[in-house]
Design a protein around this motif. Structure first.
Motif, mmCIF file in Angstrom:
data_model
loop_
_atom_site.group_PDB
_atom_site.id
_atom_site.type_symbol
_atom_site.label_atom_id
_atom_site.label_comp_id
_atom_site.label_asym_id
_atom_site.label_seq_id
_atom_site.Cartn_x
_atom_site.Cartn_y
_atom_site.Cartn_z
ATOM 1 N N ASP A 20 -9.058 41.485 27.242
ATOM 2 C CA ASP A 20 -9.191 40.821 28.539
ATOM 3 C C ASP A 20 -8.289 41.487 29.575
ATOM 4 O O ASP A 20 -8.672 41.666 30.737
ATOM 5 C CB ASP A 20 -8.826 39.338 28.416
ATOM 6 C CG ASP A 20 -9.819 38.557 27.569
ATOM 7 O OD1 ASP A 20 -10.969 39.031 27.416
ATOM 8 O OD2 ASP A 20 -9.446 37.488 27.048
ATOM 9 N N LYS A 54 -9.900 44.782 30.538
ATOM 10 C CA LYS A 54 -11.085 44.526 31.364
ATOM 11 C C LYS A 54 -10.671 44.179 32.785
ATOM 12 O O LYS A 54 -11.279 44.649 33.760
ATOM 13 C CB LYS A 54 -11.908 43.390 30.756
ATOM 14 C CG LYS A 54 -13.226 43.137 31.476
ATOM 15 C CD LYS A 54 -14.053 42.091 30.747
ATOM 16 C CE LYS A 54 -15.395 41.889 31.435
ATOM 17 N NZ LYS A 54 -16.225 40.869 30.720
ATOM 18 N N PRO A 96 -13.720 38.729 17.898
ATOM 19 C CA PRO A 96 -14.129 39.402 19.129
ATOM 20 C C PRO A 96 -14.876 38.458 20.061
ATOM 21 O O PRO A 96 -15.685 37.638 19.616
ATOM 22 C CB PRO A 96 -15.047 40.521 18.622
ATOM 23 C CG PRO A 96 -14.581 40.778 17.223
ATOM 24 C CD PRO A 96 -14.187 39.435 16.687
ATOM 25 N N ASN A 97 -14.584 38.563 21.354
ATOM 26 C CA ASN A 97 -15.238 37.687 22.333
ATOM 27 C C ASN A 97 -16.162 38.431 23.280
ATOM 28 O O ASN A 97 -16.657 37.854 24.245
ATOM 29 C CB ASN A 97 -14.185 36.912 23.132
ATOM 30 C CG ASN A 97 -13.324 37.813 24.008
ATOM 31 O OD1 ASN A 97 -13.521 39.022 24.059
ATOM 32 N ND2 ASN A 97 -12.353 37.215 24.697
ATOM 33 N N GLY A 98 -16.383 39.713 23.009
ATOM 34 C CA GLY A 98 -17.278 40.502 23.852
ATOM 35 C C GLY A 98 -16.573 41.293 24.928
ATOM 36 O O GLY A 98 -17.210 42.099 25.620
ATOM 37 N N SER A 99 -15.265 41.077 25.094
ATOM 38 C CA SER A 99 -14.536 41.840 26.106
ATOM 39 C C SER A 99 -14.344 43.291 25.687
ATOM 40 O O SER A 99 -14.176 44.168 26.531
ATOM 41 C CB SER A 99 -13.164 41.206 26.368
ATOM 42 O OG SER A 99 -13.297 39.933 26.960
ATOM 43 N N GLU A 100 -14.349 43.518 24.380
ATOM 44 C CA GLU A 100 -14.156 44.881 23.881
ATOM 45 C C GLU A 100 -15.418 45.721 24.099
ATOM 46 O O GLU A 100 -16.530 45.187 24.140
ATOM 47 C CB GLU A 100 -13.793 44.870 22.401
ATOM 48 C CG GLU A 100 -14.941 44.568 21.448
ATOM 49 C CD GLU A 100 -15.350 43.112 21.394
ATOM 50 O OE1 GLU A 100 -16.404 42.814 20.798
ATOM 51 O OE2 GLU A 100 -14.619 42.261 21.946
ATOM 52 N N GLN A 101 -15.236 47.014 24.259
ATOM 53 C CA GLN A 101 -16.370 47.946 24.323
ATOM 54 C C GLN A 101 -16.564 48.674 23.000
ATOM 55 O O GLN A 101 -17.667 49.110 22.680
ATOM 56 C CB GLN A 101 -16.144 48.954 25.445
ATOM 57 C CG GLN A 101 -16.211 48.334 26.837
ATOM 58 C CD GLN A 101 -15.769 49.308 27.905
ATOM 59 O OE1 GLN A 101 -14.616 49.728 27.923
ATOM 60 N NE2 GLN A 101 -16.675 49.667 28.791
ATOM 61 N N TYR A 102 -15.485 48.822 22.264
ATOM 62 C CA TYR A 102 -15.532 49.463 20.957
ATOM 63 C C TYR A 102 -14.763 48.600 19.970
ATOM 64 O O TYR A 102 -13.717 48.044 20.302
ATOM 65 C CB TYR A 102 -14.901 50.864 21.002
ATOM 66 C CG TYR A 102 -15.506 51.774 22.039
ATOM 67 C CD1 TYR A 102 -16.643 52.521 21.769
ATOM 68 C CD2 TYR A 102 -14.926 51.883 23.303
ATOM 69 C CE1 TYR A 102 -17.197 53.363 22.726
ATOM 70 C CE2 TYR A 102 -15.466 52.721 24.268
ATOM 71 C CZ TYR A 102 -16.603 53.449 23.976
ATOM 72 O OH TYR A 102 -17.143 54.274 24.934
ATOM 73 N N LEU A 103 -15.294 48.498 18.757
ATOM 74 C CA LEU A 103 -14.660 47.706 17.702
ATOM 75 C C LEU A 103 -14.464 48.595 16.492
ATOM 76 O O LEU A 103 -15.423 49.190 15.987
ATOM 77 C CB LEU A 103 -15.538 46.508 17.344
ATOM 78 C CG LEU A 103 -15.045 45.577 16.233
ATOM 79 C CD1 LEU A 103 -13.749 44.893 16.642
ATOM 80 C CD2 LEU A 103 -16.110 44.535 15.897
ATOM 81 N N THR A 111 -7.878 39.718 21.405
ATOM 82 C CA THR A 111 -8.796 39.588 22.539
ATOM 83 C C THR A 111 -8.039 39.554 23.855
ATOM 84 O O THR A 111 -8.570 39.996 24.881
ATOM 85 C CB THR A 111 -9.658 38.315 22.405
ATOM 86 O OG1 THR A 111 -8.809 37.169 22.244
ATOM 87 C CG2 THR A 111 -10.591 38.410 21.206
#
Length: 214
Positions: free
Chosen positions: A176, A179, A197-204, A172
């Motif tokens: 970050d 981002k 995942p903490n939501g910072s990613e756009q694709y996983l 993450t």
């Protein structure tokens, strides 16, 4: 092997350990041996977790606090131990195939890693060096992730389009960092990853090959 990217082409900036390099086993064993040499018992699983969630430096800082040995001295010892295991280093399955496919489609590759002096020799030993236009390491002196300085340097120097530039990492902190730099984020999290995942990613993605479909 590298293909020149046109103005609107894609650029990929790659983390190394755990992303392109299957190195966490070597990292964990090197940390474990460093701890034992200092007379400190440690759980391999915990050292593995710290290396992935945080960093090798963090694990050595904890050892320093327990022993009074400077982090610098511990890093030197860890590096010597790790160097002996370098012949065991492997790439993540599918890494070379993906780098080749993306380059042939017009993308340009870069590296930004916290790995230090060993980076060049590892990339060379694994025949990865020709893929990358520039490699930024801890030796470059930029603020550590999640600070975006190193990524901004690459974007500015190579005139990369943020809308077409992706940072690929397995933590993450990588997401970050990307981002904060204003570029696209791809989190590589295989099923056995400690990364949440903490939501910072756009694709996983769970496999590197899935990046070819993005």
């Amino acid at each position: 092997m590298q293909t020149k990217c046109d103005k609107n082409g894609r650029a990929y900036i790659w983390d190394l350990d755990g992303t392109l390099l299957d190195s966490y086993g070597i990292i964990t064993e090197s940390l474990y041996e460093t701890y034992l040499e200092c007379g400190v018992e440690a759980e391999r699983e915990e050292l593995h977790r710290i290396a992935i969630i945080d960093s090798v430096t963090r694990a050595l800082e904890e050892l320093s606090a327990k022993t009074g040995i400077s982090v610098l001295e511990l890093k030197e010892r860890y590096s010597l131990i790790s160097e002996r295991r370098k012949p065991d280093m492997r790439t993540i399955p599918g890494a070379k195939e993906l780098l080749t496919f993306l380059a042939q489609s017009g993308a340009v590759h870069y590296v930004y890693t916290h790995r230090g002096a060993s980076t060049e020799s590892v990339l060379s030993a694994l025949s990865l060096t020709p893929f990358f236009k520039e490699v930024v390491t801890a030796k470059s002196g930029f603020a550590r992730k999640p600070a975006p300085d190193a990524l901004l340097y690459l974007i500015d120097k190579h005139q990369l389009d943020p809308e077409n530039t992706y940072y690929v990492g397995d933590r993450t902190i990588d997401m970050d960092c990307a981002k904060n730099a204003g570029i696209k984020r791809i989190l590589f999290a295989p099923p056995d990853s400690y990364c949440i995942p903490n939501g910072s990613e756009q694709y996983l993605v769970e496999k590197l090959s899935e990046i070819a479909e993005i």
